[in-house]
Design a protein around this motif. Structure first.
Motif, PDB file in Angstrom:
ATOM      1  N   THR A 177      -9.610   8.348  10.367  1.00  0.00           N
ATOM      2  CA  THR A 177      -8.225   8.117  10.765  1.00  0.00           C
ATOM      3  C   THR A 177      -8.012   6.663  11.161  1.00  0.00           C
ATOM      4  O   THR A 177      -8.725   6.125  12.006  1.00  0.00           O
ATOM      5  N   LEU A 235      -5.355   6.110  -2.120  1.00  0.00           N
ATOM      6  CA  LEU A 235      -4.492   5.005  -1.732  1.00  0.00           C
ATOM      7  C   LEU A 235      -4.307   4.059  -2.916  1.00  0.00           C
ATOM      8  O   LEU A 235      -5.223   3.858  -3.711  1.00  0.00           O
ATOM      9  N   ARG A 249      -9.675  -1.084   7.364  1.00  0.00           N
ATOM     10  CA  ARG A 249      -8.960  -0.107   8.180  1.00  0.00           C
ATOM     11  C   ARG A 249      -9.041  -0.504   9.647  1.00  0.00           C
ATOM     12  O   ARG A 249      -9.965  -1.207  10.063  1.00  0.00           O
ATOM     13  N   GLU A 252       0.834  -1.204   0.000  1.00  0.00           N
ATOM     14  CA  GLU A 252       0.000   0.000   0.000  1.00  0.00           C
ATOM     15  C   GLU A 252       0.864   1.247   0.000  1.00  0.00           C
ATOM     16  O   GLU A 252       1.985   1.256   0.522  1.00  0.00           O
ATOM     17  N   TYR A 311      -4.830   1.790   6.912  1.00  0.00           N
ATOM     18  CA  TYR A 311      -5.609   1.181   5.841  1.00  0.00           C
ATOM     19  C   TYR A 311      -4.816   0.039   5.215  1.00  0.00           C
ATOM     20  O   TYR A 311      -3.630   0.194   4.884  1.00  0.00           O
ATOM     21  N   GLY A 324      -0.949   7.014   1.836  1.00  0.00           N
ATOM     22  CA  GLY A 324      -1.470   7.558   3.073  1.00  0.00           C
ATOM     23  C   GLY A 324      -0.776   8.853   3.453  1.00  0.00           C
ATOM     24  O   GLY A 324       0.202   9.269   2.816  1.00  0.00           O
ATOM     25  N   THR A 374      -1.056   1.392   5.404  1.00  0.00           N
ATOM     26  CA  THR A 374      -0.612   2.772   5.240  1.00  0.00           C
ATOM     27  C   THR A 374      -1.467   3.654   6.151  1.00  0.00           C
ATOM     28  O   THR A 374      -2.685   3.495   6.222  1.00  0.00           O
ATOM     29  N   GLN A 375      -0.812   4.567   6.864  1.00  0.00           N
ATOM     30  CA  GLN A 375      -1.499   5.395   7.853  1.00  0.00           C
ATOM     31  C   GLN A 375      -2.216   6.566   7.177  1.00  0.00           C
ATOM     32  O   GLN A 375      -1.622   7.290   6.371  1.00  0.00           O
ATOM     33  N   VAL A 376      -3.474   6.739   7.545  1.00  0.00           N
ATOM     34  CA  VAL A 376      -4.251   7.907   7.127  1.00  0.00           C
ATOM     35  C   VAL A 376      -4.665   8.654   8.388  1.00  0.00           C
ATOM     36  O   VAL A 376      -5.274   8.071   9.283  1.00  0.00           O
TER      37      VAL A 376
END
Length: 122
Positions: free
Chosen positions: A91, A20, A38, A6, A94, A9, A116-118
């Protein structure tokens, strides 16, 4: 060896957008249904969206319907999640995953990316 990676983010303000991507390798991508999940801190992993390999039909969680769009490019091969009108409650980390089933259940997906951080600020 199946690999899902991924990217895309980041930190965005509420109301903003992110896209993404999940790049796949090591398997026949076009034969699998793909999903996005997520997981927020202290919460269980939850279904976000899925796309069926055979006809591209899409499925969404109620919380993201109308704001998120899942798509795929079998030639690349990559699955995308376009996220618009983001909210602080989006938040999370993901993840993309693959399955032979069209399913909302995480345990029915057999391969996962690392996530991957959102982060959506208010």
């Amino acid at each position: 060896q199946v690999q899902l990676v991924e990217s895309g983010g980041g930190l965005v303000q509420a109301g903003g957008s992110l896209r993404l991507s999940c790049a796949a390798s090591g398997h026949t991508f076009s034969n699998y249904n793909m999903g996005w999940f997520r997981q927020a801190p202290g919460k269980e992993r939850e279904f976000v969206a899925a796309i069926r390999w055979s006809d591209g039909r899409t499925y969404y969680a109620e919380s993201v319907k109308g704001r998120f769009t899942i798509s795929r490019d079998n030639a690349k091969p990559t699955v995308y999640l376009q996220m618009n009108s983001l909210k602080p409650e989006d938040t999370a980390v993901y993840y993309c995953a693959r399955s032979t089933l069209v399913t909302l259940k995480p345990y029915e997906y057999d391969s996962w990316g690392q996530g991957t951080q959102v982060t959506v600020s208010s």
